[in-house]
Design a protein around this motif. Structure first.
Motif, PDB file in Angstrom:
ATOM      1  N   THR A   1     -19.879   5.683 -17.938  1.00  0.00           N
ATOM      2  CA  THR A   1     -19.278   5.760 -16.610  1.00  0.00           C
ATOM      3  C   THR A   1     -20.311   6.295 -15.628  1.00  0.00           C
ATOM      4  O   THR A   1     -21.107   7.175 -15.977  1.00  0.00           O
ATOM      5  N   ARG A   2     -20.288   5.770 -14.440  1.00  0.00           N
ATOM      6  CA  ARG A   2     -21.242   6.169 -13.413  1.00  0.00           C
ATOM      7  C   ARG A   2     -20.492   6.483 -12.120  1.00  0.00           C
ATOM      8  O   ARG A   2     -19.492   5.822 -11.786  1.00  0.00           O
ATOM      9  N   HIS A   3     -20.992   7.506 -11.432  1.00  0.00           N
ATOM     10  CA  HIS A   3     -20.359   7.901 -10.179  1.00  0.00           C
ATOM     11  C   HIS A   3     -20.520   6.791  -9.137  1.00  0.00           C
ATOM     12  O   HIS A   3     -21.569   6.155  -9.038  1.00  0.00           O
ATOM     13  N   ARG A   4     -19.452   6.591  -8.373  1.00  0.00           N
ATOM     14  CA  ARG A   4     -19.478   5.543  -7.368  1.00  0.00           C
ATOM     15  C   ARG A   4     -18.652   5.977  -6.162  1.00  0.00           C
ATOM     16  O   ARG A   4     -17.621   6.633  -6.306  1.00  0.00           O
ATOM     17  N   THR A   5     -19.113   5.595  -4.996  1.00  0.00           N
ATOM     18  CA  THR A   5     -18.382   5.852  -3.760  1.00  0.00           C
ATOM     19  C   THR A   5     -17.814   4.533  -3.252  1.00  0.00           C
ATOM     20  O   THR A   5     -18.560   3.566  -3.084  1.00  0.00           O
ATOM     21  N   VAL A   6     -16.522   4.525  -3.023  1.00  0.00           N
ATOM     22  CA  VAL A   6     -15.842   3.316  -2.583  1.00  0.00           C
ATOM     23  C   VAL A   6     -15.138   3.617  -1.267  1.00  0.00           C
ATOM     24  O   VAL A   6     -14.424   4.624  -1.151  1.00  0.00           O
ATOM     25  N   HIS A   7     -15.335   2.736  -0.289  1.00  0.00           N
ATOM     26  CA  HIS A   7     -14.680   2.880   1.003  1.00  0.00           C
ATOM     27  C   HIS A   7     -13.484   1.929   1.062  1.00  0.00           C
ATOM     28  O   HIS A   7     -13.584   0.743   0.738  1.00  0.00           O
ATOM     29  N   VAL A   8     -12.352   2.494   1.472  1.00  0.00           N
ATOM     30  CA  VAL A   8     -11.104   1.742   1.556  1.00  0.00           C
ATOM     31  C   VAL A   8     -10.625   1.785   3.000  1.00  0.00           C
ATOM     32  O   VAL A   8     -10.556   2.867   3.611  1.00  0.00           O
ATOM     33  N   LYS A   9     -10.294   0.633   3.557  1.00  0.00           N
ATOM     34  CA  LYS A   9      -9.771   0.558   4.917  1.00  0.00           C
ATOM     35  C   LYS A   9      -8.341   0.039   4.850  1.00  0.00           C
ATOM     36  O   LYS A   9      -8.081  -1.040   4.324  1.00  0.00           O
ATOM     37  N   VAL A  10      -7.417   0.829   5.398  1.00  0.00           N
ATOM     38  CA  VAL A  10      -5.996   0.487   5.396  1.00  0.00           C
ATOM     39  C   VAL A  10      -5.566   0.234   6.836  1.00  0.00           C
ATOM     40  O   VAL A  10      -5.838   1.049   7.733  1.00  0.00           O
ATOM     41  N   GLY A  11      -4.897  -0.891   7.049  1.00  0.00           N
ATOM     42  CA  GLY A  11      -4.377  -1.215   8.368  1.00  0.00           C
ATOM     43  C   GLY A  11      -2.912  -1.583   8.304  1.00  0.00           C
ATOM     44  O   GLY A  11      -2.469  -2.202   7.337  1.00  0.00           O
ATOM     45  N   THR A  12      -2.165  -1.203   9.327  1.00  0.00           N
ATOM     46  CA  THR A  12      -0.747  -1.544   9.389  1.00  0.00           C
ATOM     47  C   THR A  12      -0.389  -1.967  10.806  1.00  0.00           C
ATOM     48  O   THR A  12      -0.899  -1.426  11.792  1.00  0.00           O
ATOM     49  N   TRP A  13       0.526  -2.939  10.896  1.00  0.00           N
ATOM     50  CA  TRP A  13       0.912  -3.471  12.210  1.00  0.00           C
ATOM     51  C   TRP A  13       2.253  -4.159  12.100  1.00  0.00           C
ATOM     52  O   TRP A  13       2.448  -5.030  11.244  1.00  0.00           O
ATOM     53  N   ASN A  14       3.160  -3.758  12.959  1.00  0.00           N
ATOM     54  CA  ASN A  14       4.424  -4.480  13.116  1.00  0.00           C
ATOM     55  C   ASN A  14       4.205  -5.524  14.202  1.00  0.00           C
ATOM     56  O   ASN A  14       4.047  -5.187  15.378  1.00  0.00           O
ATOM     57  N   VAL A  15       4.207  -6.782  13.820  1.00  0.00           N
ATOM     58  CA  VAL A  15       3.865  -7.853  14.761  1.00  0.00           C
ATOM     59  C   VAL A  15       5.087  -8.393  15.485  1.00  0.00           C
ATOM     60  O   VAL A  15       4.971  -9.312  16.304  1.00  0.00           O
ATOM     61  N   ALA A  16       6.286  -7.831  15.201  1.00  0.00           N
ATOM     62  CA  ALA A  16       7.516  -8.140  15.943  1.00  0.00           C
ATOM     63  C   ALA A  16       7.819  -9.634  15.966  1.00  0.00           C
ATOM     64  O   ALA A  16       8.412 -10.127  16.923  1.00  0.00           O
ATOM     65  N   ALA A  17       7.418 -10.366  14.901  1.00  0.00           N
ATOM     66  CA  ALA A  17       7.695 -11.802  14.797  1.00  0.00           C
ATOM     67  C   ALA A  17       7.214 -12.568  16.016  1.00  0.00           C
ATOM     68  O   ALA A  17       7.811 -13.564  16.422  1.00  0.00           O
ATOM     69  N   THR A  18       6.145 -12.085  16.627  1.00  0.00           N
ATOM     70  CA  THR A  18       5.604 -12.722  17.834  1.00  0.00           C
ATOM     71  C   THR A  18       4.622 -13.814  17.432  1.00  0.00           C
ATOM     72  O   THR A  18       3.703 -13.578  16.638  1.00  0.00           O
ATOM     73  N   ALA A  19       4.816 -14.986  17.961  1.00  0.00           N
ATOM     74  CA  ALA A  19       3.956 -16.117  17.625  1.00  0.00           C
ATOM     75  C   ALA A  19       2.532 -15.856  18.100  1.00  0.00           C
ATOM     76  O   ALA A  19       2.310 -15.360  19.208  1.00  0.00           O
TER      77      ALA A  19
ATOM     78  N   TYR B   1       4.686   3.018  19.370  1.00  0.00           N
ATOM     79  CA  TYR B   1       5.887   2.255  19.679  1.00  0.00           C
ATOM     80  C   TYR B   1       6.602   2.952  20.824  1.00  0.00           C
ATOM     81  O   TYR B   1       6.585   4.187  20.889  1.00  0.00           O
ATOM     82  N   LYS B   2       7.277   2.330  21.800  1.00  0.00           N
ATOM     83  CA  LYS B   2       7.349   0.902  21.920  1.00  0.00           C
ATOM     84  C   LYS B   2       6.765   0.532  23.267  1.00  0.00           C
ATOM     85  O   LYS B   2       7.085   1.168  24.276  1.00  0.00           O
ATOM     86  N   TYR B   3       5.971  -0.558  23.341  1.00  0.00           N
ATOM     87  CA  TYR B   3       5.286  -0.965  24.558  1.00  0.00           C
ATOM     88  C   TYR B   3       5.801  -2.327  25.012  1.00  0.00           C
ATOM     89  O   TYR B   3       6.324  -3.114  24.219  1.00  0.00           O
ATOM     90  N   ASP B   4       5.619  -2.520  26.284  1.00  0.00           N
ATOM     91  CA  ASP B   4       5.829  -3.874  26.799  1.00  0.00           C
ATOM     92  C   ASP B   4       4.696  -4.757  26.287  1.00  0.00           C
ATOM     93  O   ASP B   4       3.528  -4.378  26.340  1.00  0.00           O
ATOM     94  N   VAL B   5       5.062  -5.930  25.763  1.00  0.00           N
ATOM     95  CA  VAL B   5       4.049  -6.853  25.258  1.00  0.00           C
ATOM     96  C   VAL B   5       3.093  -7.210  26.382  1.00  0.00           C
ATOM     97  O   VAL B   5       3.514  -7.533  27.505  1.00  0.00           O
TER      98      VAL B   5
ATOM     99  N   HIS C   1       4.273  -3.043  19.081  1.00  0.00           N
ATOM    100  CA  HIS C   1       3.657  -1.970  18.294  1.00  0.00           C
ATOM    101  C   HIS C   1       2.145  -2.066  18.429  1.00  0.00           C
ATOM    102  O   HIS C   1       1.596  -3.156  18.600  1.00  0.00           O
ATOM    103  N   LYS C   2       1.480  -0.932  18.314  1.00  0.00           N
ATOM    104  CA  LYS C   2       0.030  -0.906  18.313  1.00  0.00           C
ATOM    105  C   LYS C   2      -0.471  -0.807  16.860  1.00  0.00           C
ATOM    106  O   LYS C   2       0.088  -0.048  16.055  1.00  0.00           O
ATOM    107  N   PRO C   3      -1.495  -1.575  16.508  1.00  0.00           N
ATOM    108  CA  PRO C   3      -2.028  -1.495  15.134  1.00  0.00           C
ATOM    109  C   PRO C   3      -2.632  -0.124  14.858  1.00  0.00           C
ATOM    110  O   PRO C   3      -3.105   0.556  15.759  1.00  0.00           O
ATOM    111  N   LEU C   4      -2.626   0.221  13.597  1.00  0.00           N
ATOM    112  CA  LEU C   4      -3.109   1.515  13.159  1.00  0.00           C
ATOM    113  C   LEU C   4      -4.029   1.290  11.956  1.00  0.00           C
ATOM    114  O   LEU C   4      -3.716   0.493  11.067  1.00  0.00           O
ATOM    115  N   VAL C   5      -5.160   1.975  11.913  1.00  0.00           N
ATOM    116  CA  VAL C   5      -6.076   1.874  10.777  1.00  0.00           C
ATOM    117  C   VAL C   5      -6.501   3.257  10.344  1.00  0.00           C
ATOM    118  O   VAL C   5      -6.523   4.198  11.144  1.00  0.00           O
ATOM    119  N   ALA C   6      -6.826   3.352   9.051  1.00  0.00           N
ATOM    120  CA  ALA C   6      -7.378   4.580   8.494  1.00  0.00           C
ATOM    121  C   ALA C   6      -8.459   4.193   7.505  1.00  0.00           C
ATOM    122  O   ALA C   6      -8.297   3.234   6.741  1.00  0.00           O
TER     123      ALA C   6
END
Length: 999
Positions: free
Chosen positions: A47-65, A396-400, A519-524
């Motif tokens: 086993t060898r030490h490793r650094t892994v970067h993970v990017k998580v994003g979430t967004w409620n797209v409100a069924a908008t085309a 939340y919540k904004y005018d589109v 909704h505004k997208p959010l990332v971490a």
């Protein structure tokens, strides 16, 4: 409360157990049955030490085309962040000290992110019954999102997980440098919407294993909406249902170094929970929130955007405001930036210390956040869950189409941080559980001490001298009282989320410049420090462990050496020249046993128990075993066992002892002989010398079959070469093409045998009569009742010793197969009587071996039916008519007809020798002569009856079962005898009169 150093924690990723807590002990590592555990015990080597970067994003797209067109801009390209206006963007553990820099300073280049994890909500209209109740998942929306994400990702990223529940979609992409390390991917969905199970609300979850060591779970959820108390309770219930009902596929323990199951939420190393959690701001009116935020978000941006839209056209409403993300701006964006300089924060003043800063305003509002309050009250997300510092506007919540204009519709929904990204490590959960346990124990001690003090106060005023409630137990269980102030409620939570340095939150930001949803997208961004398996190193360790286990096992296992004794004979196969462990029996003929010997020696250091086992057989031609063996064991110095050797199949050898195994090949079964003659089987076997707890030995055994005339059909025998069946030994079945010309009418072998028996019968009788009174006993043919069937009945033989008969019988069979004259095979000292008995037995064996007999079963069935029909009609045939009737039924095959004649003619001659037909004198008569004639006639009839009975079973082949009743059995024997008996009366027999008929 006890310090952290006193807390024992279970292993987490990157922190394997100490030597005392290894997965396997040293004893287990040397157990041959525990190879996987032995490999795991050496995990540090591969086993060898490793650094892994993970990017998580979430967004409620409100069924908008068309919202998928923006996904690459914020999730991959990092556009839409406007930090100069909205304060610090970052999170705990950020690499940027003041958290006020641009997002580009916080994030890695896109191609250095190991895992991209995207959670979307409402990719379809979940409020539509048609969508919520759809019996199948429509792949079209998900395909659009995947296409947009993959267009924006750097080359080489691979989709490793995809799962959808109505409007919920989760996509996980792995970088090319880490994709091969991803395994054990399992997805699950939990619906908590209508009726508690429909998918308009709920979660999609994915579990994966990274580097065979680290289990990650990603949960994308959409919890119940609404700002009332019932909706809040339903959100908490939704979250609990997701945890309780999520079940992943099991991971085989051999495929992972983890020592814990990971099929439920809570068993993993890291969990990331994100999505539209829908928690609102409590005890503060929405208008007040708008008002306090308005001081920082004056709608100048939207005014500017409206002016730009008038110039650029309708399509500009989807523009993305991204100030500073790339260090460049368009002319319009630069103009916008210049008009907002008055709103920028003073970089010399910490925004947390500035009462007029946006961050101070956010901090004052976040204390009303329902999620934080539910965590403090231990009703949801309280078991070690963490979240980065919120330094961005409500999502939340904004005018589109608006940057910072909150809901201006009739409902005027209050701004809230509905979209969140939470995370937790295994250590966080275990530490929280440890703190809870400590708090419970502290409360219990506190209660006991108080009870003891009250009870004994009168007797001892100093009973509580050592107990100070302001110091001892101050941090115990009081934090769990929901009626206490908020500060005390936070104490346990804050202690539980102390930093786990194996996971770091690098940034936690919103993309305010994405305008296509309410909704505004959010990332971490996260950095994980973990140990991963190096596949090549693991393979090397695996090979080394196998060798070590084999070595340890071999040292403790018994060992024997097998030596095949050599014989001076012509090898039957070239294998005996190249394989010293093969047993070559040489030439093998019918009913001629051949033996070889194996010497087995215990060359190990422990007692060895071995046995010889027959090979398992199968297939369509399951022949009987032609090998026999016995083990001659050495005697041990035990009471009652001195000076003797025991024979059995199993033998125990002490170190240095030797045993002998005698193996004998003996082909006797006629069905097996037929298979050997046709080369459908060969004399080849693998003997298994099985050693208990040791290595088995496989010993090839084979011999060369010598073809024989026995076991063939009459048709085959008429086609054999004149030199006999043995001449086929060096030819294959395909090459056995006989010389052209018509076949013989009957087998030569049968003619020679019947002729020899007839001649020897005359000679043996004559020799017996010549010596006369020298014999003390009666002649064999005169010993009733068996003598009537002499010389074919075994009970009449004078040479009864099997050991003496066996070599003579082998010579007779050899003569049959090689077309050798019978008078040449016997030694001169063998009498005519003994020669006759040997050839008679050989003849009977030859007839019994014929395939389908001389009278085949089909012919016999026809004859039997005719006999029974005449019996019913009470009709009789004369002896001559009976002979003609039988020969007529055999006329279809000359070989059968002539062969039948050979045998019956021999029997008639034999009967004439041992029971001559009385002759009628020309002159003279009297009572004495008449009595003598009657005795001779009765004896002749008895001989005919005995010979016909004996040979009817030899000549007639039948495939019908023998009747069980004695009466029916006797009737069948009489009908068979009636086929042979008429032919015994052909020579010198008066066929006239009532006695001259046959049924």
């Amino acid at each position: 409360m006890a310090s952290d150093d006193a807390q024992p924690f279970s292993p987490v990723v990157g922190e394997y157990p100490s030597d005392d807590d290894n997965f396997v002990s040293a004893e287990t590592a040397t157990d041959p049955s525990s190879l996987p555990n032995a490999v795991k015990a050496r995990k540090e080597e591969y086993t060898r030490h490793r650094t892994v970067h993970v990017k998580v994003g979430t967004w409620n797209v409100a069924a908008t085309a068309g919202t998928e067109k923006d996904i690459g801009k914020w999730f991959i390209q990092r556009k839409g962040v406007y930090e100069q206006v909205f304060g610090t963007q970052g999170g705990s553990g950020s690499r940027v000290p003041n958290c006020g820099g641009a997002a580009s300073l916080l994030e890695l280049p896109p191609d250095q992110v190991g895992l991209y994890v995207l959670g979307l909500q409402e990719i379809v209209d979940v409020s539509s019954p048609a969508e919520a109740l759809r019996p199948y998942v429509d792949p079209a929306p998900a395909n659009r999102w995947k296409a947009s994400v993959e267009d924006a990702l750097p080359p080489g990223y691979r989709l490793v997980a995809e799962t959808q529940l109505v409007g919920l979609l989760q996509l996980i992409y792995a970088a090319p440098f880490i994709a091969d390390s991803v395994s054990a991917v399992s997805c699950n969905t939990v619906g908590t919407g209508l009726l508690g199970y429909m998918g308009n609300k709920g979660a999609v979850a994915t579990r994966l294993l990274l580097g065979e060591t680290t289990c990650l779970i990603f949960v994308n959820c959409h919890l119940a909406a609404g700002s009332d108390k019932a909706s809040l309770d339903r959100r908490n219930w939704d979250a609990s249902q997701v945890v309780a009902r999520t079940k992943f596929d099991s991971i085989h323990p051999d495929l992972t170094l983890r020592n814990e199951p990971s099929d439920r939420i809570g068993d993993e190393d890291y969990t990331f929970w994100f999505g539209d959690l829908n928690y609102r701001l409590e005890d503060i009116p929405g208008d007040d929130v708008r008002q306090v935020l308005a001081r920082h978000t004056e709608d100048k941006f939207d005014k500017r955007r409206r002016s730009l839209a008038e110039v650029n056209g309708p399509g500009s409403s989807r523009a993305v405001i991204d100030e500073g993300a790339e260090g460049q701006s368009s002319a319009s964006e630069a103009d916008l930036s210049s008009k907002t300089q008055s709103l920028e924060l003073d970089g010399d003043l910490d925004p947390h210390q500035d009462p007029a800063s946006l961050q101070t305003t956010i901090s004052s509002l976040i204390s009303h956040d329902q999620l934080r309050m539910q965590q403090n009250k231990q009703k949801a997300f309280y078991e070690g869950w963490r979240e980065g510092q919120i330094s961005f506007l409500p999502t939340y919540k904004y005018d589109v189409g608006s940057v910072a204009r909150f809901d201006s519709s009739e409902k005027q929904r209050g701004p809230s941080w509905c979209d969140r990204i939470l995370y937790r490590s295994r250590r966080d959960k275990l530490k929280y559980e440890g703190l809870v346990k400590q708090a419970a124990e502290a409360r219990e001690r506190d209660a006991e001490m108080k009870a003891s003090g009250l009870e004994n106060a009168a007797a001892d005023d100093n009973v509580l001298f050592d107990y100070d409630p302001d110091v001892d137990g101050a941090d115990s269980g009081d934090e769990y009282d929901s009626n206490e102030d908020e500060a005390s409620e936070d104490a346990l939570f804050d202690a539980a989320i102390e930093s786990d340095d194996s996971i770091r939150l690098d940034y936690y930001i919103s993309h305010q410049g994405i305008l296509s949803s309410d909704h505004k997208p959010l990332v971490a961004g996260f950095t994980l420090d973990l140990d991963c398996v190096d596949v090549e190193l693991k393979a090397q360790v695996h090979q080394e462990v196998v060798r070590e286990l084999d070595k340890a096992e071999n040292q403790s296992r018994p060992g024997i050496t097998v030596v095949v004794d050599t014989h001076n004979h012509e090898p039957s196969d070239k294998r005996s020249e190249t394989d010293p462990n093969a047993v070559d029996f040489g030439d093998i003929s019918l009913n001629a046993p051949v033996s070889r010997t194996l010497t087995v020696a215990n060359t190990g250091g422990v007692p060895a128990t071995f046995s010889v086992q027959k090979p398992e057989r199968g297939g369509d031609h399951d022949a009987p075993s032609w090998l026999e063996y016995r083990v001659e064991k050495p005697h041990h110095d035990e009471p009652g066992n001195q000076n003797q050797q025991t024979l059995s199949n199993e033998c125990i050898l002490l170190p240095g002892e030797v045993a002998a195994v005698e193996i004998t090949v003996w082909v006797r079964d006629i069905q097996f002989v037929r298979l050997l003659n046709s080369e459908r089987v060969k004399l080849e076997e693998i003997l298994v010398l099985r050693v208990k707890d040791g290595r088995d030995h496989f010993i090839p055994a084979y011999g060369k079959w010598l073809p024989t005339a026995f076991g063939r059909s009459l048709e085959e025998l008429t086609l054999l070469p004149e030199a006999g069946a043995r001449s086929l030994a060096n030819e294959s079945i395909e090459s056995q093409k006989y010389k052209p010309g018509a076949p013989v009418s009957a087998p030569r072998e049968l003619f020679r045998l019947t002729e020899a028996v007839s001649e020897l019968t005359e000679r043996a009788v004559a020799e017996w009569d010549m010596v006369g009174g020298e014999h003390e006993d009666k002649a064999p043919w005169q010993r009733e009742p068996h003598g009537f069937a002499w010389p074919f009945e075994p009970a009449t033989w004078t040479l009864k010793d099997k050991e003496a008969r066996s070599p003579l019988l082998a010579l007779a069979r050899e003569a049959v197969d090689t077309n050798t004259a019978f008078n040449q095979i016997f030694a001169p000292e063998v009498s005519s009587l003994h020669r006759l008995e040997i050839l008679s037995e050989t003849l009977v064996a030859f007839l019994r071996s014929l395939n389908d007999g001389i009278i085949p079963s089909a012919i016999w069935q026809n004859l039997d039916q005719q006999i029974q029909a005449r019996e019913k009609a009470k009709q009789q045939l004369s002896w001559d008519d009976s002979q003609a009737w039988v020969l007529e039924n055999l006329a279809y095959s000359p070989a059968h007809s002539v062969s039948f004649t050979f045998v019956t003619f021999m029997l008639a001659r034999t009967a004439n020798e041992i029971a001559p037909v009385p002759s009628i004198p020309l002159h003279g008569s009297g009572p004495a002569l008449k009595a003598s004639t009657n005795d001779m006639t009765q004896r002749r009839q008895a001989v005919e009856n005995a010979l016909a009975t004996f040979f009817s079973s030899v000549l007639i082949s039948t495939n019908t079962p023998v009747p069980s009743k004695d009466k029916e059995k006797r009737a069948l024997e009489e009908r068979k005898r009636s086929i042979v008996e008429p032919f015994l009366k052909a020579i010198g027999v008066d066929n006239s009169g009532p006695s001259g008929g046959a049924p």
